[in-house]
Design a protein around this motif. Sequence first.
Motif, PDB file in Angstrom:
ATOM      1  N   ASN A  88       0.909  -1.214  -0.049  1.00  0.00           N
ATOM      2  CA  ASN A  88      -0.014   0.095  -0.153  1.00  0.00           C
ATOM      3  C   ASN A  88       0.915   1.251   0.012  1.00  0.00           C
ATOM      4  O   ASN A  88       0.496   2.222  -0.627  1.00  0.00           O
ATOM      5  N   VAL A  89       2.055   0.939   0.653  1.00  0.00           N
ATOM      6  CA  VAL A  89       2.892   2.269   0.568  1.00  0.00           C
ATOM      7  C   VAL A  89       3.362   2.733  -0.801  1.00  0.00           C
ATOM      8  O   VAL A  89       3.269   3.749  -0.995  1.00  0.00           O
ATOM      9  N   VAL A  90       3.822   1.678  -1.234  1.00  0.00           N
ATOM     10  CA  VAL A  90       4.328   1.760  -2.978  1.00  0.00           C
ATOM     11  C   VAL A  90       3.228   2.251  -3.788  1.00  0.00           C
ATOM     12  O   VAL A  90       3.512   3.342  -4.599  1.00  0.00           O
ATOM     13  N   PHE A  91       2.027   1.419  -3.339  1.00  0.00           N
ATOM     14  CA  PHE A  91       0.898   1.894  -4.232  1.00  0.00           C
ATOM     15  C   PHE A  91       0.406   3.383  -4.484  1.00  0.00           C
ATOM     16  O   PHE A  91       0.294   4.214  -5.326  1.00  0.00           O
ATOM     17  N   GLY A  92       0.249   3.827  -3.120  1.00  0.00           N
ATOM     18  CA  GLY A  92      -0.022   5.313  -2.938  1.00  0.00           C
ATOM     19  C   GLY A  92       0.865   6.137  -3.152  1.00  0.00           C
ATOM     20  O   GLY A  92       0.387   7.141  -3.727  1.00  0.00           O
ATOM     21  N   PHE A  93       2.111   6.070  -2.858  1.00  0.00           N
ATOM     22  CA  PHE A  93       3.226   6.990  -3.091  1.00  0.00           C
ATOM     23  C   PHE A  93       3.325   7.252  -4.848  1.00  0.00           C
ATOM     24  O   PHE A  93       3.442   8.260  -4.967  1.00  0.00           O
ATOM     25  N   ILE A  94       3.222   6.151  -5.542  1.00  0.00           N
ATOM     26  CA  ILE A  94       3.518   6.181  -6.886  1.00  0.00           C
ATOM     27  C   ILE A  94       2.254   6.809  -7.485  1.00  0.00           C
ATOM     28  O   ILE A  94       2.369   7.606  -8.340  1.00  0.00           O
ATOM     29  N   SER A  95       0.966   6.785  -7.058  1.00  0.00           N
ATOM     30  CA  SER A  95      -0.206   7.359  -7.377  1.00  0.00           C
ATOM     31  C   SER A  95       0.079   8.928  -7.407  1.00  0.00           C
ATOM     32  O   SER A  95      -0.276   9.740  -8.268  1.00  0.00           O
ATOM     33  N   LEU A  96       0.766   9.422  -6.119  1.00  0.00           N
ATOM     34  CA  LEU A  96       1.280  10.657  -6.055  1.00  0.00           C
ATOM     35  C   LEU A  96       2.057  11.317  -6.875  1.00  0.00           C
ATOM     36  O   LEU A  96       2.094  12.233  -7.797  1.00  0.00           O
ATOM     37  N   LEU A  97       3.172  10.449  -7.270  1.00  0.00           N
ATOM     38  CA  LEU A  97       4.263  10.698  -8.340  1.00  0.00           C
ATOM     39  C   LEU A  97       3.808  10.990  -9.705  1.00  0.00           C
ATOM     40  O   LEU A  97       4.098  12.017 -10.393  1.00  0.00           O
ATOM     41  N   ILE A  98       2.760   9.993 -10.240  1.00  0.00           N
ATOM     42  CA  ILE A  98       2.325   9.975 -11.309  1.00  0.00           C
ATOM     43  C   ILE A  98       1.363  11.475 -11.954  1.00  0.00           C
ATOM     44  O   ILE A  98       1.497  11.960 -12.991  1.00  0.00           O
ATOM     45  N   THR A  99       0.912  11.890 -10.558  1.00  0.00           N
ATOM     46  CA  THR A  99       0.098  13.496 -10.732  1.00  0.00           C
ATOM     47  C   THR A  99       1.171  14.526 -11.009  1.00  0.00           C
ATOM     48  O   THR A  99       0.792  15.488 -11.785  1.00  0.00           O
ATOM     49  N   VAL A 100       2.551  14.298 -10.874  1.00  0.00           N
ATOM     50  CA  VAL A 100       3.379  15.681 -10.696  1.00  0.00           C
ATOM     51  C   VAL A 100       4.346  15.565 -11.739  1.00  0.00           C
ATOM     52  O   VAL A 100       5.108  16.417 -12.284  1.00  0.00           O
ATOM     53  N   ILE A 101       4.635  14.017 -12.246  1.00  0.00           N
ATOM     54  CA  ILE A 101       6.075  13.910 -13.173  1.00  0.00           C
ATOM     55  C   ILE A 101       5.245  13.921 -14.556  1.00  0.00           C
ATOM     56  O   ILE A 101       4.486  12.956 -14.887  1.00  0.00           O
ATOM     57  N   PRO A 102       5.697  14.699 -15.640  1.00  0.00           N
ATOM     58  CA  PRO A 102       4.965  14.882 -16.893  1.00  0.00           C
ATOM     59  C   PRO A 102       5.519  13.715 -17.813  1.00  0.00           C
ATOM     60  O   PRO A 102       6.586  13.271 -17.636  1.00  0.00           O
ATOM     61  N   GLY A 103       4.907  13.342 -19.010  1.00  0.00           N
ATOM     62  CA  GLY A 103       5.499  12.555 -19.894  1.00  0.00           C
ATOM     63  C   GLY A 103       4.796  11.186 -20.088  1.00  0.00           C
ATOM     64  O   GLY A 103       4.454  10.647 -18.906  1.00  0.00           O
ATOM     65  N   PHE A 104       4.611  10.553 -21.332  1.00  0.00           N
ATOM     66  CA  PHE A 104       4.079   9.222 -21.329  1.00  0.00           C
ATOM     67  C   PHE A 104       5.123   8.235 -20.825  1.00  0.00           C
ATOM     68  O   PHE A 104       4.615   7.359 -19.953  1.00  0.00           O
ATOM     69  N   TYR A 105       6.302   8.263 -21.170  1.00  0.00           N
ATOM     70  CA  TYR A 105       7.083   7.111 -20.789  1.00  0.00           C
ATOM     71  C   TYR A 105       7.524   7.187 -19.376  1.00  0.00           C
ATOM     72  O   TYR A 105       7.595   6.030 -18.793  1.00  0.00           O
ATOM     73  N   PRO A 106       7.530   8.295 -18.896  1.00  0.00           N
ATOM     74  CA  PRO A 106       7.681   8.211 -17.078  1.00  0.00           C
ATOM     75  C   PRO A 106       6.521   7.694 -16.626  1.00  0.00           C
ATOM     76  O   PRO A 106       6.469   6.974 -15.610  1.00  0.00           O
ATOM     77  N   ALA A 107       5.485   7.913 -17.207  1.00  0.00           N
ATOM     78  CA  ALA A 107       3.819   7.370 -16.731  1.00  0.00           C
ATOM     79  C   ALA A 107       3.984   5.933 -16.798  1.00  0.00           C
ATOM     80  O   ALA A 107       3.541   5.269 -15.747  1.00  0.00           O
ATOM     81  N   VAL A 108       4.695   5.390 -17.990  1.00  0.00           N
ATOM     82  CA  VAL A 108       4.770   3.990 -18.058  1.00  0.00           C
ATOM     83  C   VAL A 108       5.512   3.401 -17.038  1.00  0.00           C
ATOM     84  O   VAL A 108       5.141   2.247 -16.418  1.00  0.00           O
TER      85      VAL A 108
END
Length: 462
Positions: free
Chosen positions: A83-103
Amino acid sequence: MRNRKIKENEWLLIAIVIGSFFNSFMSSSLNIAMPVINAEYGVGVAQVAWISKSFLLASAIGLLLAGWIADRYGRRNTFLAGNVVFGFISLLITVIPGFYPAVVLRFIQGLGSAMIMASAPALIASAFATSRRGFVLGIQTTFTYIGLSLAPLLGGLLTQILGWKSLFVFNFIFTTFALGIMFFGVKKEWRSETEKPFDLHGYLLFVIAILGIVLALDWMNRNSLIGIGISAVACYAFVVYESRKAHPFISVTFLKKNRYFTNSILAALINYATTFAISYVLSLYLQNIRGMTPVAAGIVLSFQPVMMALFSAYAGHLSDKHNPGKIASYGMGTISIALFAIGLLVNETLPLYVLAILLAILGLGFALFSSPNTNAVMSSVDAGSYGFASAFLAFGRLFGQFLSMALASALILLINNSQATLFGQEGLLLATKISFLIFGLLSCFGVYLSYQRVMSQAKNRC
């Protein structure tokens, strides 16, 4: 002491229910958002599917490792870490731009999801009595399908009003809530009493075999033979190597002897391979061919998971009283009929109420399959192997989901013979029809496997 145990079990179930809800919500809501994500990044319909496929791939290759970690270091600790990993990455996806970083971030999030999925059914099997296991698993499955039910409508609404990244903000908030409930409400830990060493070489061969299939499906050209060859060699080496190990990563001997367990896993893999991409394919059909908004498309698609949510707990209850393998087989049979019907009937003018009815029938079949099949898997192993069984089942489910997305996106790409952002309506409609007919055929094979375990169990009793 007994009251404290009951209270802990209640908090445990609430935390697992929340985790299961948002795992399913994210997967389904992102399928609805795919056309919007593609419009933002402009990478093409087939390529944008990697937002889902990277998550599913990471979950699939991480699940059995997560199962070993859960048995060795504790199922509660594994759930918390996931849950720590799942939640933290959810937050990162909202602030880091770009298709390949999202993948890439979705891949990492998939590893966190693997830890949640490997530990959740194992926690339920450890904490609750065998006589109530099917019912409690049914409750977990019900909330998984409530997540799927709300995802098309709520996910479509969030995507339409706030943008697709709002889905991850929503997920972060409630994942943190589940984390807090498990951390403060459940103090007991469950782990296997026997410590098994980790088979690193066996695990690496397993990963190579999976990646070979992934490459073959992603290329879908003459180079696919290379991926198939890599996978075949790795599979052969894996079977030979694991057969000689005292503590194998996956016991080939166990899989051969316990056919009930093996066929239950294969049935789950085929079931999810034939159903997971439905929301992806129909989302493209409803929005690109029928011209519907994400919210309107979500309302139509929600008929399937609503039926799953309504009947899953009852199906789990039935599996406590009757042969769960037989109930799951009836469920897969119902799914096959619905898949064939959609494949044969879908066109530019199919009445939406007909599609909604067929999706509701499919959802009923899925409810009859899912929790009884999970009960069948967890009841076929001893308590020390709950983490392994839970992880293996989740692997079958996740790899099936990946195969479903890969097959659907590959068919769309092949039929249109182009990587253009927007495909022609005729090509997309043809891909939709063929996808459902192929899924229907695969589901029939799943019915055969599912019913074989029932027959083998009957022979063993005789």
